[in-house]
Write a protein that holds these residues in place. Structure first.
Motif, PDB file in Angstrom:
ATOM      1  N   THR A 103       0.857  -1.192   0.000  1.00  0.00           N
ATOM      2  CA  THR A 103       0.000   0.000   0.000  1.00  0.00           C
ATOM      3  C   THR A 103       0.888   1.236   0.000  1.00  0.00           C
ATOM      4  OG1 THR A 103      -0.163   0.030   2.421  1.00  0.00           O
ATOM      5  CG2 THR A 103      -1.935  -1.067   1.245  1.00  0.00           C
ATOM      6  N   ALA A 104       0.439   2.266  -0.684  1.00  0.00           N
ATOM      7  CA  ALA A 104       1.184   3.517  -0.755  1.00  0.00           C
ATOM      8  C   ALA A 104       0.755   4.443   0.381  1.00  0.00           C
ATOM      9  CB  ALA A 104       0.926   4.204  -2.098  1.00  0.00           C
ATOM     10  N   LEU A 105       1.657   5.300   0.802  1.00  0.00           N
ATOM     11  CA  LEU A 105       1.332   6.315   1.798  1.00  0.00           C
ATOM     12  C   LEU A 105       0.388   7.319   1.158  1.00  0.00           C
ATOM     13  CD1 LEU A 105       1.803   7.653   4.543  1.00  0.00           C
ATOM     14  CD2 LEU A 105       3.850   8.720   3.581  1.00  0.00           C
ATOM     15  N   ASP A 106      -0.752   7.563   1.784  1.00  0.00           N
ATOM     16  CA  ASP A 106      -1.778   8.434   1.213  1.00  0.00           C
ATOM     17  C   ASP A 106      -2.363   9.297   2.327  1.00  0.00           C
ATOM     18  OD1 ASP A 106      -4.029   9.598   0.041  1.00  0.00           O
ATOM     19  OD2 ASP A 106      -4.660   7.753  -0.940  1.00  0.00           O
ATOM     20  N   PHE A 107      -2.281  10.611   2.169  1.00  0.00           N
ATOM     21  CA  PHE A 107      -2.802  11.540   3.175  1.00  0.00           C
ATOM     22  C   PHE A 107      -4.275  11.862   2.939  1.00  0.00           C
ATOM     23  CE2 PHE A 107       0.711  12.775   5.834  1.00  0.00           C
ATOM     24  CZ  PHE A 107       1.793  12.273   5.129  1.00  0.00           C
ATOM     25  N   ASP A 108      -4.899  11.226   1.955  1.00  0.00           N
ATOM     26  CA  ASP A 108      -6.304  11.445   1.643  1.00  0.00           C
ATOM     27  C   ASP A 108      -6.536  12.926   1.375  1.00  0.00           C
ATOM     28  OD1 ASP A 108      -9.013  10.759   1.213  1.00  0.00           O
ATOM     29  OD2 ASP A 108      -9.508  11.057   3.314  1.00  0.00           O
ATOM     30  N   ARG A 109      -7.406  13.565   2.106  1.00  0.00           N
ATOM     31  CA  ARG A 109      -7.700  14.994   1.934  1.00  0.00           C
ATOM     32  C   ARG A 109      -7.311  15.745   3.202  1.00  0.00           C
ATOM     33  NH1 ARG A 109     -11.148  15.879  -2.424  1.00  0.00           N
ATOM     34  NH2 ARG A 109     -11.978  13.958  -3.266  1.00  0.00           N
ATOM     35  N   LEU A 110      -6.763  16.934   2.995  1.00  0.00           N
ATOM     36  CA  LEU A 110      -6.422  17.794   4.120  1.00  0.00           C
ATOM     37  C   LEU A 110      -7.376  18.975   4.125  1.00  0.00           C
ATOM     38  CD1 LEU A 110      -2.536  17.893   3.791  1.00  0.00           C
ATOM     39  CD2 LEU A 110      -3.948  16.257   5.036  1.00  0.00           C
ATOM     40  N   ILE A 111      -7.821  19.371   5.290  1.00  0.00           N
ATOM     41  CA  ILE A 111      -8.704  20.527   5.403  1.00  0.00           C
ATOM     42  C   ILE A 111      -7.889  21.684   5.942  1.00  0.00           C
ATOM     43  CG2 ILE A 111     -10.772  21.467   6.480  1.00  0.00           C
ATOM     44  CD1 ILE A 111     -11.839  18.588   6.548  1.00  0.00           C
ATOM     45  N   PHE A 112      -7.892  22.789   5.188  1.00  0.00           N
ATOM     46  CA  PHE A 112      -7.127  23.989   5.547  1.00  0.00           C
ATOM     47  C   PHE A 112      -8.059  25.037   6.144  1.00  0.00           C
ATOM     48  CE2 PHE A 112      -3.865  21.925   3.722  1.00  0.00           C
ATOM     49  CZ  PHE A 112      -3.176  22.445   2.643  1.00  0.00           C
ATOM     50  N   SER A 113      -7.530  25.866   7.030  1.00  0.00           N
ATOM     51  CA  SER A 113      -8.307  26.966   7.603  1.00  0.00           C
ATOM     52  C   SER A 113      -7.979  28.289   6.924  1.00  0.00           C
ATOM     53  CB  SER A 113      -8.038  27.073   9.106  1.00  0.00           C
ATOM     54  OG  SER A 113      -6.679  27.382   9.326  1.00  0.00           O
ATOM     55  N   GLY A 114      -7.088  28.293   5.982  1.00  0.00           N
ATOM     56  CA  GLY A 114      -6.688  29.516   5.276  1.00  0.00           C
ATOM     57  C   GLY A 114      -5.342  29.295   4.622  1.00  0.00           C
ATOM     58  N   SER A 115      -4.610  30.377   4.382  1.00  0.00           N
ATOM     59  CA  SER A 115      -3.276  30.236   3.794  1.00  0.00           C
ATOM     60  C   SER A 115      -2.240  30.416   4.889  1.00  0.00           C
ATOM     61  CB  SER A 115      -3.076  31.242   2.671  1.00  0.00           C
ATOM     62  OG  SER A 115      -3.170  32.554   3.168  1.00  0.00           O
TER      63      SER A 115
END
Length: 174
Positions: free
Chosen positions: A53-65
């Motif tokens: 299996t590959a390393l996968d961070f899926d989706r990241l949720i950001f609060s801004g820049s």
């Protein structure tokens, strides 16, 4: 006071380039007698390595820049810091299977930092790459060793897209 809307960024770490993995063998159910035996090791006794299996961070949720990081540890736990407020629930650790001469001790080298790139030219850094390998890795009585790896993905600015990179892993007998 203004409100910053969170947004979702997809990160994927795949394409793990390792020592040449063994070719996949499949049985033809319409041809000859099927076999359930393990493939015979090569005559030169090479170590075979494959990514399960590959390393996968899926989706990241950001609060801004700004700057933030997401961590996926070899035990499967995850953490977020800075502008990264959450790591997606489908984030997975990388899993590697090593096959070779039963009982042999190994040296496994994994880089601690690599750069990942997106199709649009964006760049993020995977650092603090760690594994769950024991201090002195050794193949079991069947000639197998499985280990997991994770790391800390550092993002800055408004990085967006799917990022990919190669994590060269070297395995050799001691």
């Amino acid at each position: 006071m203004g409100r910053i809307e969170p947004f979702v960024i997809a990160f994927v770490v795949t394409g793990i380039a390792l020592a040449l993995p063994a070719p996949a063998h499949a049985q033809c159910r319409l041809c000859g007698q099927p076999s359930t035996q393990m493939p015979v090791d090569s005559v030169d006794g090479d170590v075979q390595l494959s990514v399960e299996t590959a390393l996968d961070f899926d989706r990241l949720i950001f609060s801004g820049s700004g700057v933030g990081a997401a961590t996926v540890r070899p035990d499967g736990s995850s953490a977020a810091e800075g502008i990264v407020t959450a790591v997606g629930p489908r984030a997975t650790v990388g899993t590697v299977l090593v096959h070779g001469e039963p009982g042999r001790a190994l040296r496994v080298e994994v880089p601690h930092r690599i750069e990942l790139y997106s199709v649009s030219g964006g760049r993020v850094t995977l650092e603090q790459v760690t594994t769950d390998l024991p201090p002195m890795p050794r193949l079991d009585s069947a000639g197998n060793l499985s280990f997991r790896f994770g790391g800390r993905l550092v993002v800055s600015g408004n990085a967006d897209g799917q990022f990919r990179g190669d994590l060269p892993i070297t395995v050799e007998y001691l």
